[in-house]
Write a protein that holds these residues in place. Structure first.
Motif, PDB file in Angstrom:
ATOM      1  N   THR A 144       0.839  -1.210   0.000  1.00  0.00           N
ATOM      2  CA  THR A 144       0.000   0.000   0.000  1.00  0.00           C
ATOM      3  C   THR A 144       0.864   1.247   0.000  1.00  0.00           C
ATOM      4  OG1 THR A 144      -1.772  -1.161   1.172  1.00  0.00           O
ATOM      5  CG2 THR A 144      -1.787   1.245   1.267  1.00  0.00           C
ATOM      6  N   LEU A 145       1.915   1.236   0.786  1.00  0.00           N
ATOM      7  CA  LEU A 145       2.842   2.370   0.829  1.00  0.00           C
ATOM      8  C   LEU A 145       3.434   2.647  -0.539  1.00  0.00           C
ATOM      9  CD1 LEU A 145       4.793   4.433   2.173  1.00  0.00           C
ATOM     10  CD2 LEU A 145       6.308   2.490   2.663  1.00  0.00           C
ATOM     11  N   VAL A 146       3.914   1.613  -1.214  1.00  0.00           N
ATOM     12  CA  VAL A 146       4.537   1.793  -2.531  1.00  0.00           C
ATOM     13  C   VAL A 146       3.552   2.425  -3.510  1.00  0.00           C
ATOM     14  CG1 VAL A 146       5.463   0.557  -4.530  1.00  0.00           C
ATOM     15  CG2 VAL A 146       6.287   0.010  -2.236  1.00  0.00           C
ATOM     16  N   ALA A 147       2.316   1.953  -3.500  1.00  0.00           N
ATOM     17  CA  ALA A 147       1.304   2.514  -4.405  1.00  0.00           C
ATOM     18  C   ALA A 147       1.056   3.992  -4.098  1.00  0.00           C
ATOM     19  CB  ALA A 147       0.002   1.722  -4.289  1.00  0.00           C
ATOM     20  N   MET A 148       1.006   4.335  -2.828  1.00  0.00           N
ATOM     21  CA  MET A 148       0.759   5.728  -2.452  1.00  0.00           C
ATOM     22  C   MET A 148       1.948   6.618  -2.805  1.00  0.00           C
ATOM     23  SD  MET A 148      -1.145   5.171   1.237  1.00  0.00           S
ATOM     24  CE  MET A 148      -1.447   6.925   1.493  1.00  0.00           C
TER      25      MET A 148
ATOM     26  N   ASP B  20       5.345  20.496  -1.621  1.00  0.00           N
ATOM     27  CA  ASP B  20       4.281  19.567  -1.220  1.00  0.00           C
ATOM     28  C   ASP B  20       4.677  18.099  -1.365  1.00  0.00           C
ATOM     29  OD1 ASP B  20       1.576  18.672  -0.550  1.00  0.00           O
ATOM     30  OD2 ASP B  20       1.425  18.184  -2.677  1.00  0.00           O
ATOM     31  N   VAL B  21       5.276  17.753  -2.490  1.00  0.00           N
ATOM     32  CA  VAL B  21       5.522  16.341  -2.796  1.00  0.00           C
ATOM     33  C   VAL B  21       6.375  15.672  -1.723  1.00  0.00           C
ATOM     34  CG1 VAL B  21       6.577  14.739  -4.430  1.00  0.00           C
ATOM     35  CG2 VAL B  21       5.239  16.678  -5.270  1.00  0.00           C
ATOM     36  N   GLY B  22       7.485  16.312  -1.378  1.00  0.00           N
ATOM     37  CA  GLY B  22       8.388  15.708  -0.406  1.00  0.00           C
ATOM     38  C   GLY B  22       7.742  15.518   0.948  1.00  0.00           C
ATOM     39  N   ARG B  23       7.048  16.556   1.419  1.00  0.00           N
ATOM     40  CA  ARG B  23       6.388  16.476   2.719  1.00  0.00           C
ATOM     41  C   ARG B  23       5.377  15.332   2.758  1.00  0.00           C
ATOM     42  NH1 ARG B  23       5.640  21.377   3.040  1.00  0.00           N
ATOM     43  NH2 ARG B  23       3.590  21.519   2.068  1.00  0.00           N
ATOM     44  N   SER B  24       4.640  15.164   1.669  1.00  0.00           N
ATOM     45  CA  SER B  24       3.626  14.107   1.617  1.00  0.00           C
ATOM     46  C   SER B  24       4.261  12.725   1.583  1.00  0.00           C
ATOM     47  CB  SER B  24       2.738  14.304   0.383  1.00  0.00           C
ATOM     48  OG  SER B  24       2.039  15.533   0.450  1.00  0.00           O
ATOM     49  N   ILE B  25       5.339  12.581   0.811  1.00  0.00           N
ATOM     50  CA  ILE B  25       6.011  11.276   0.724  1.00  0.00           C
ATOM     51  C   ILE B  25       6.629  10.900   2.069  1.00  0.00           C
ATOM     52  CG2 ILE B  25       8.034  10.107  -0.254  1.00  0.00           C
ATOM     53  CD1 ILE B  25       7.351  11.338  -2.939  1.00  0.00           C
ATOM     54  N   VAL B  26       7.279  11.855   2.719  1.00  0.00           N
ATOM     55  CA  VAL B  26       7.895  11.575   4.019  1.00  0.00           C
ATOM     56  C   VAL B  26       6.828  11.195   5.040  1.00  0.00           C
ATOM     57  CG1 VAL B  26       9.153  12.597   5.948  1.00  0.00           C
ATOM     58  CG2 VAL B  26       9.920  13.007   3.602  1.00  0.00           C
ATOM     59  N   ALA B  27       5.721  11.937   5.071  1.00  0.00           N
ATOM     60  CA  ALA B  27       4.656  11.643   6.028  1.00  0.00           C
ATOM     61  C   ALA B  27       4.030  10.275   5.772  1.00  0.00           C
ATOM     62  CB  ALA B  27       3.584  12.729   5.961  1.00  0.00           C
TER      63      ALA B  27
ATOM     64  N   ALA C  32      12.202   4.056  -9.331  1.00  0.00           N
ATOM     65  CA  ALA C  32      12.574   2.773  -8.723  1.00  0.00           C
ATOM     66  C   ALA C  32      13.336   3.001  -7.417  1.00  0.00           C
ATOM     67  CB  ALA C  32      13.422   1.962  -9.697  1.00  0.00           C
ATOM     68  N   HIS C  33      14.208   4.009  -7.425  1.00  0.00           N
ATOM     69  CA  HIS C  33      14.973   4.351  -6.219  1.00  0.00           C
ATOM     70  C   HIS C  33      14.041   4.791  -5.087  1.00  0.00           C
ATOM     71  CE1 HIS C  33      18.635   6.782  -4.504  1.00  0.00           C
ATOM     72  NE2 HIS C  33      18.329   5.740  -3.769  1.00  0.00           N
ATOM     73  N   MET C  34      13.076   5.629  -5.407  1.00  0.00           N
ATOM     74  CA  MET C  34      12.145   6.136  -4.403  1.00  0.00           C
ATOM     75  C   MET C  34      11.316   5.009  -3.785  1.00  0.00           C
ATOM     76  SD  MET C  34      10.808   8.532  -2.628  1.00  0.00           S
ATOM     77  CE  MET C  34      11.334  10.090  -3.362  1.00  0.00           C
ATOM     78  N   THR C  35      10.752   4.142  -4.613  1.00  0.00           N
ATOM     79  CA  THR C  35       9.919   3.067  -4.068  1.00  0.00           C
ATOM     80  C   THR C  35      10.748   2.078  -3.267  1.00  0.00           C
ATOM     81  OG1 THR C  35      10.088   1.844  -6.170  1.00  0.00           O
ATOM     82  CG2 THR C  35       8.188   3.295  -5.884  1.00  0.00           C
ATOM     83  N   MET C  36      11.999   1.838  -3.698  1.00  0.00           N
ATOM     84  CA  MET C  36      12.875   0.944  -2.947  1.00  0.00           C
ATOM     85  C   MET C  36      13.151   1.505  -1.554  1.00  0.00           C
ATOM     86  SD  MET C  36      16.270   0.810  -1.850  1.00  0.00           S
ATOM     87  CE  MET C  36      17.243   1.751  -3.030  1.00  0.00           C
ATOM     88  N   ILE C  37      13.454   2.799  -1.481  1.00  0.00           N
ATOM     89  CA  ILE C  37      13.740   3.415  -0.186  1.00  0.00           C
ATOM     90  C   ILE C  37      12.517   3.322   0.722  1.00  0.00           C
ATOM     91  CG2 ILE C  37      14.183   5.605   0.980  1.00  0.00           C
ATOM     92  CD1 ILE C  37      15.979   6.376  -1.356  1.00  0.00           C
ATOM     93  N   ALA C  38      11.351   3.678   0.211  1.00  0.00           N
ATOM     94  CA  ALA C  38      10.141   3.674   1.031  1.00  0.00           C
ATOM     95  C   ALA C  38       9.839   2.278   1.557  1.00  0.00           C
ATOM     96  CB  ALA C  38       8.955   4.210   0.221  1.00  0.00           C
ATOM     97  N   ALA C  39       9.866   1.282   0.681  1.00  0.00           N
ATOM     98  CA  ALA C  39       9.552  -0.087   1.089  1.00  0.00           C
ATOM     99  C   ALA C  39      10.553  -0.597   2.118  1.00  0.00           C
ATOM    100  CB  ALA C  39       9.537  -1.001  -0.134  1.00  0.00           C
ATOM    101  N   THR C  40      11.816  -0.320   1.891  1.00  0.00           N
ATOM    102  CA  THR C  40      12.853  -0.803   2.795  1.00  0.00           C
ATOM    103  C   THR C  40      12.736  -0.158   4.167  1.00  0.00           C
ATOM    104  OG1 THR C  40      14.353  -1.198   0.934  1.00  0.00           O
ATOM    105  CG2 THR C  40      15.346  -1.054   3.121  1.00  0.00           C
ATOM    106  N   GLN C  41      12.440   1.145   4.207  1.00  0.00           N
ATOM    107  CA  GLN C  41      12.334   1.824   5.492  1.00  0.00           C
ATOM    108  C   GLN C  41      11.142   1.323   6.306  1.00  0.00           C
ATOM    109  OE1 GLN C  41      14.761   3.818   6.833  1.00  0.00           O
ATOM    110  NE2 GLN C  41      15.736   2.938   5.018  1.00  0.00           N
ATOM    111  N   ALA C  42      10.046   1.025   5.646  1.00  0.00           N
ATOM    112  CA  ALA C  42       8.883   0.485   6.366  1.00  0.00           C
ATOM    113  C   ALA C  42       9.189  -0.892   6.938  1.00  0.00           C
ATOM    114  CB  ALA C  42       7.671   0.431   5.439  1.00  0.00           C
ATOM    115  N   ALA C  43       9.839  -1.730   6.126  1.00  0.00           N
ATOM    116  CA  ALA C  43      10.197  -3.072   6.605  1.00  0.00           C
ATOM    117  C   ALA C  43      11.221  -2.997   7.726  1.00  0.00           C
ATOM    118  CB  ALA C  43      10.730  -3.908   5.439  1.00  0.00           C
ATOM    119  N   ASP C  44      12.194  -2.103   7.594  1.00  0.00           N
ATOM    120  CA  ASP C  44      13.217  -1.953   8.629  1.00  0.00           C
ATOM    121  C   ASP C  44      12.603  -1.552   9.966  1.00  0.00           C
ATOM    122  OD1 ASP C  44      15.332  -2.660   7.035  1.00  0.00           O
ATOM    123  OD2 ASP C  44      16.117  -0.629   6.780  1.00  0.00           O
TER     124      ASP C  44
END
Length: 325
Positions: A21-25, A45-52, A130-142
């Motif tokens: 779900t995170l990756v899709a968002m 806006d974009v960065g703040r939303s992605i970080v949140a 690809a870099h962005m989604t990898m970072i997000a997914a990895t940080q959630a799993a970590d």
């Protein structure tokens, strides 16, 4: 009652659902970036939303852990300790200790570099995405794994953990399936890894093994994961650990000394415990001047002393006495 193995696999599936779900968002938010004004649109806006959004997913994966560990302890017929994971302590910070927003900005930097090197915008965006989604997914799993590490440390009956791998998975993870590690051993992972941990009281456990996972796959899937020759070698009886270099590309979040400033203001759990506050220029709240180690760093510092690890995890706000319900 479900078995420990069933509980661990169900926990991993729930965590994977949060990550998907995170990756899709994040993909939807990332597409809103103005390709002609990268930094400006990120900051607006974009960065703040992605970080949140990523921080919320970290919170959700960590919040799964108290229930997971309670269910696991019940299935293993062991008592719960007097301390429980604080999910908020694992949200908003990157697993290497830096502020999450700093890490999430890296794809923008990479995108600018690619464009400066003459890479066409479409290709540069593909790589940055690809870099962005990898970072997000990895940080959630970590975040979820770090929470399990902290909660496992609090229970002296859990002497080790088993690596739980659920298909689909890459060859590097498959060959580690079912391996047992000391509770204080840092979790090895590669970017996008969603493997999880099952705390155990002994080495006598049954979770999907490397060979069992290999046998579950179709021949075509085996060849996709291991290569045609590698899959054939395994089918002929070769050791998977010899076919795949288990450590190539792997990283441990416990490597190097890692500290964070997250949660160290007068409003944070860790900050209130650490004290020694000072107001830094540009910050709204006073912040403790005592460095706050990451959970992995604490385990390394404790050197196998469980009581010391519990003391430090509690002191730095990763464990606390649960409130009555």
């Amino acid at each position: 009652m479900a078995t420990p193995q069933e509980i661990a696999l169900a926990h991993q599936r729930r965590q994977r659902g949060i990550i998907l779900t995170l990756v899709a968002m994040v993909l939807g938010l990332w597409r809103r970036i103005d390709q002609g004004r990268l930094t400006e649109s990120w900051q607006a806006d974009v960065g703040r939303s992605i970080v949140a959004t990523t921080a919320q997913a970290q919170l959700e994966t960590a919040a799964l852990v108290p229930v997971y560990l309670r269910d696991l302890a019940a299935a293993q017929d062991i008592d719960l300790p007097g301390l429980e994971v604080v999910p908020e302590a694992f949200s908003g910070t990157a697993s290497d200790g830096r502020p999450l927003e700093s890490l999430m900005y890296q794809p923008v930097i990479a995108l600018k570099r690619l464009l400066a090197e003459g890479v066409p915008m479409d290709e540069a965006m593909r790589r940055a995405t690809a870099h962005m989604t990898m970072i997000a997914a990895t940080q959630a799993a970590d975040a979820g794994r770090a929470a399990v590490e902290a909660g496992m440390t609090a229970n002296p009956r859990w002497v080790s953990y088993v690596r739980v791998v659920n298909l689909p998975a890459c060859s590097r993870c498959i060959i580690l399936a079912g391996r047992t590690y000391s509770y204080s051993t840092g979790f090895q992972r590669h970017p996008n890894c969603d493997c999880s941990m099952m705390p155990v009281t002994s080495d006598d456990v049954r979770v999907p093994s490397a060979r069992g996972l290999f046998d579950e796959m179709s021949p075509a899937e085996q060849e996709r994961r291991f290569g045609k020759a590698g899959a054939e070698a395994v089918r002929l009886g070769a050791d998977m650990g010899q076919v795949v270099n288990a450590r190539r590309g792997m990283a441990t979040a416990a490597g190097g000394r890692k500290v964070t400033t997250e949660g160290t203001t007068v409003r944070g759990v860790a900050g209130r415990r650490l004290g020694d506050f000072a107001r830094l220029p540009g910050e709204r709240y006073r912040r403790s001047r005592v460095p706050r180690p990451m959970p992995e760093q604490i385990l390394a510092d404790a050197g196998g002393d469980r009581e010391e690890a519990i003391r430090l995890l509690t002191r730095f706000g990763y464990l606390m006495t649960p409130t009555a319900t």
